[in-house]
Design a protein around this motif. Structure first.
Motif, PDB file in Angstrom:
ATOM      1  N   GLU A 350       0.841  -1.204   0.000  1.00 19.08           N
ATOM      2  CA  GLU A 350       0.000   0.000   0.000  1.00 19.08           C
ATOM      3  C   GLU A 350       0.871   1.247   0.000  1.00 19.08           C
ATOM      4  O   GLU A 350       0.617   2.201  -0.758  1.00 19.08           O
ATOM      5  CB  GLU A 350      -0.944   0.009   1.201  1.00 19.08           C
ATOM      6  N   ALA A 359      -4.809  -4.747  -1.232  1.00 22.26           N
ATOM      7  CA  ALA A 359      -6.166  -5.152  -0.862  1.00 22.26           C
ATOM      8  C   ALA A 359      -6.283  -6.669  -0.817  1.00 22.26           C
ATOM      9  O   ALA A 359      -6.890  -7.235   0.110  1.00 22.26           O
ATOM     10  CB  ALA A 359      -7.175  -4.574  -1.850  1.00 22.26           C
ATOM     11  N   TYR A 377     -10.169  -5.520  11.766  1.00 19.01           N
ATOM     12  CA  TYR A 377      -9.305  -4.427  11.332  1.00 19.01           C
ATOM     13  C   TYR A 377      -8.775  -4.674   9.918  1.00 19.01           C
ATOM     14  O   TYR A 377      -8.826  -3.783   9.053  1.00 19.01           O
ATOM     15  CB  TYR A 377      -8.138  -4.252  12.307  1.00 19.01           C
ATOM     16  N   ARG A 380     -11.403  -4.337   7.254  1.00 18.72           N
ATOM     17  CA  ARG A 380     -11.701  -2.925   6.955  1.00 18.72           C
ATOM     18  C   ARG A 380     -10.623  -2.319   6.069  1.00 18.72           C
ATOM     19  O   ARG A 380     -10.923  -1.484   5.200  1.00 18.72           O
ATOM     20  CB  ARG A 380     -11.836  -2.123   8.261  1.00 18.72           C
ATOM     21  N   GLN A 381      -9.379  -2.711   6.270  1.00 14.72           N
ATOM     22  CA  GLN A 381      -8.306  -2.185   5.413  1.00 14.72           C
ATOM     23  C   GLN A 381      -8.499  -2.628   3.961  1.00 14.72           C
ATOM     24  O   GLN A 381      -8.328  -1.833   3.026  1.00 14.72           O
ATOM     25  CB  GLN A 381      -6.939  -2.646   5.926  1.00 14.72           C
ATOM     26  N   ALA A 383     -11.341  -3.466   2.539  1.00 13.99           N
ATOM     27  CA  ALA A 383     -12.514  -2.764   2.011  1.00 13.99           C
ATOM     28  C   ALA A 383     -12.181  -1.321   1.663  1.00 13.99           C
ATOM     29  O   ALA A 383     -12.638  -0.784   0.635  1.00 13.99           O
ATOM     30  CB  ALA A 383     -13.653  -2.828   3.023  1.00 13.99           C
ATOM     31  N   ARG A 384     -11.371  -0.673   2.494  1.00 12.08           N
ATOM     32  CA  ARG A 384     -10.989   0.723   2.251  1.00 12.08           C
ATOM     33  C   ARG A 384     -10.235   0.844   0.927  1.00 12.08           C
ATOM     34  O   ARG A 384     -10.513   1.766   0.120  1.00 12.08           O
ATOM     35  CB  ARG A 384     -10.130   1.220   3.422  1.00 12.08           C
ATOM     36  N   LEU A 385      -9.281  -0.056   0.702  1.00 15.10           N
ATOM     37  CA  LEU A 385      -8.496   0.015  -0.532  1.00 15.10           C
ATOM     38  C   LEU A 385      -9.334  -0.335  -1.753  1.00 15.10           C
ATOM     39  O   LEU A 385      -9.183   0.282  -2.825  1.00 15.10           O
ATOM     40  CB  LEU A 385      -7.293  -0.918  -0.437  1.00 15.10           C
ATOM     41  N   ALA A 387     -12.470   0.237  -2.081  1.00 15.82           N
ATOM     42  CA  ALA A 387     -13.315   1.399  -2.344  1.00 15.82           C
ATOM     43  C   ALA A 387     -12.532   2.498  -3.058  1.00 15.82           C
ATOM     44  O   ALA A 387     -13.039   3.158  -3.977  1.00 15.82           O
ATOM     45  CB  ALA A 387     -13.886   1.925  -1.022  1.00 15.82           C
ATOM     46  N   ARG A 388     -11.269   2.693  -2.676  1.00 18.21           N
ATOM     47  CA  ARG A 388     -10.438   3.696  -3.341  1.00 18.21           C
ATOM     48  C   ARG A 388     -10.189   3.332  -4.805  1.00 18.21           C
ATOM     49  O   ARG A 388     -10.176   4.207  -5.670  1.00 18.21           O
ATOM     50  CB  ARG A 388      -9.086   3.809  -2.610  1.00 18.21           C
ATOM     51  N   ARG A 391     -13.124   4.285  -7.239  1.00 14.38           N
ATOM     52  CA  ARG A 391     -13.530   5.693  -7.416  1.00 14.38           C
ATOM     53  C   ARG A 391     -13.209   6.155  -8.820  1.00 14.38           C
ATOM     54  O   ARG A 391     -12.223   5.762  -9.416  1.00 14.38           O
ATOM     55  CB  ARG A 391     -12.811   6.573  -6.393  1.00 14.38           C
TER      56      ARG A 391
END
Length: 391
Positions: A350, A359, A377, A380-381, A383-385, A387-388, A391
């Motif tokens: 990352e 991811a 945790y 969630r990491q 999922a965050r990546l 989602a990025r 975009r």
């Protein structure tokens, strides 16, 4: 009735009984009976001049020794199979001040005997040295009380034939205490705080730089406890923790203890780990962390332990000090089946800008996480990546 006082006296009272001739299992049982009697008697008659069976409570240790020894003698006399001990029970030591010799140190060694499994050594240490009840230990380890009772009974039988005057292995004792510390908190017993208390006790009983190093390490880690989880129970990584919530008094004490230990120039693995923790604690912000010096300490720690887990953590530090690609190069030399390998690789990828690989690795690490909080945790990491990337 002072419960903390009773727990602090437990190991030395057991030691006195063993030195008088009781085997370990019988001594531990007798002391537990004496503690129950103290809980029953002491609150009802707390005056300094009060007594039970003729012994003054102004000397609580002596009172416990006397009562425990009598419980041991009663049990010995009642057991026909133990008639060979009649010479031992013919003469009961007269009540009086407890001997000045403190056998606490030998009890630590006995409870960490190499013939015991790590889980049994931990349980026996908490029972005999820590003075916790079987119920408290069972709750802390989330197992049925009967299961823990069997584990402790087996451990006591294992060490009952061990000579009490044999030299002990300090490294084994420290590993057992560190295992206790890493259990943290569950049930009604704070095992991290209990481990700190027992390590303080050990440090007072022996002058050894690695004992001091472990105590410093515990204090420095424990100082960050309040900031490690969010109100919803989720993990907060070190870089994101609110450093204003760190316990500065514990940090200052840990650093002072560590500096005194390092000054003796007998470096050990716990001192090296404490030095790394101190560098994290010393940084006002995550960005100001002295990663170059942390890498140097990991090099020392790797030399001392040759541990793949240490080298895994070193790869993270290299990634912070010299950039993520340097960290990935250090990581490439390690077995990818190591616990947390995928999580470390995800973090470094990352930072290097490879979000797709990161991811995927976060999701893989989540599937293999050792506990629910860490799994959540890492999920969630991932999922965050993802989602990025969308975009």
């Amino acid at each position: 009735m002072n419960e903390a006082l009773l727990r602090s006296l437990t190991p030395s009272v057991i030691g006195i009984l063993v030195r008088r001739g009781a085997d370990f299992a019988a001594a531990e049982d007798a002391v537990q009976d004496a503690l129950v009697e103290a809980v029953r008697v002491w609150p009802a008659d707390p005056s300094p001049s009060s007594s039970s069976r003729g012994y003054p409570l102004r000397d609580p240790k002596g009172w416990l020794v006397t009562v425990a020894w009598r419980r041991f003698l009663d049990a010995t006399r009642a057991d026909a199979a133990r008639r060979r001990r009649e010479d031992l029970v013919d003469e009961e030591p007269a009540p009086g001040p407890a001997p000045a010799v403190d056998d606490t140190l030998q009890l630590y060694f006995l409870c960490a005997h190499p013939s015991l499994t790590p889980s049994s050594a931990v349980a026996l240490t908490l029972r005999a040295v820590g003075g916790l009840t079987t119920r408290q230990i069972a709750q802390a380890y989330l197992v049925p009380e009967a299961t823990m009772a069997q584990r402790i009974s087996r451990a006591k039988r294992t060490v009952s034939g061990v000579r009490f005057d044999q030299p002990g292995d300090v490294a084994t004792v420290l590993r057992v205490l560190y295992l206790v510390f890493n259990e943290g908190y569950s049930g009604d017993v704070d095992l991290a705080a209990e481990a700190i208390r027992l390590t303080r006790q050990l440090a007072a009983a022996m002058d050894h730089p690695e004992v001091a190093g472990l105590l410093a390490l515990m204090l420095l880690h424990h100082a960050r406890r309040a900031s490690r989880t969010a109100p919803d129970g989720s993990l907060v990584p070190l870089a994101e923790q609110d450093r204003g919530r760190w316990d500065t008094e514990s940090i200052a004490e840990g650093v002072e203890i560590l500096q005194a230990a390092l000054a003796r120039d007998r470096l050990g693995e716990f001192q090296a780990q404490a030095a790394i923790a101190a560098l994290h604690a010393d940084a006002p912000t995550a960005e100001e962390t002295d990663w170059a010096q942390i890498v140097e300490w990991y090099d020392e720690l790797a030399r001392l332990t040759d541990s793949p887990v240490v080298r895994l953590n070193r790869a993270v530090a290299v990634g912070e000090a010299d950039g993520p690609r340097a960290g990935l190069a250090a990581l490439a030399a390690l077995d990818d089946s190591l616990p947390r390998h995928a999580a470390v690789a995800a973090y470094l990828h990352e930072r290097d800008g490879d979000l797709a690989t990161a991811a995927r690795l976060y999701a893989e690490a989540a599937r293999n996480a050792p506990n629910l909080a860490e799994r959540d945790y890492l999920t969630r990491q991932a999922a965050r990546l993802n989602a990025r990337r969308c975009r």
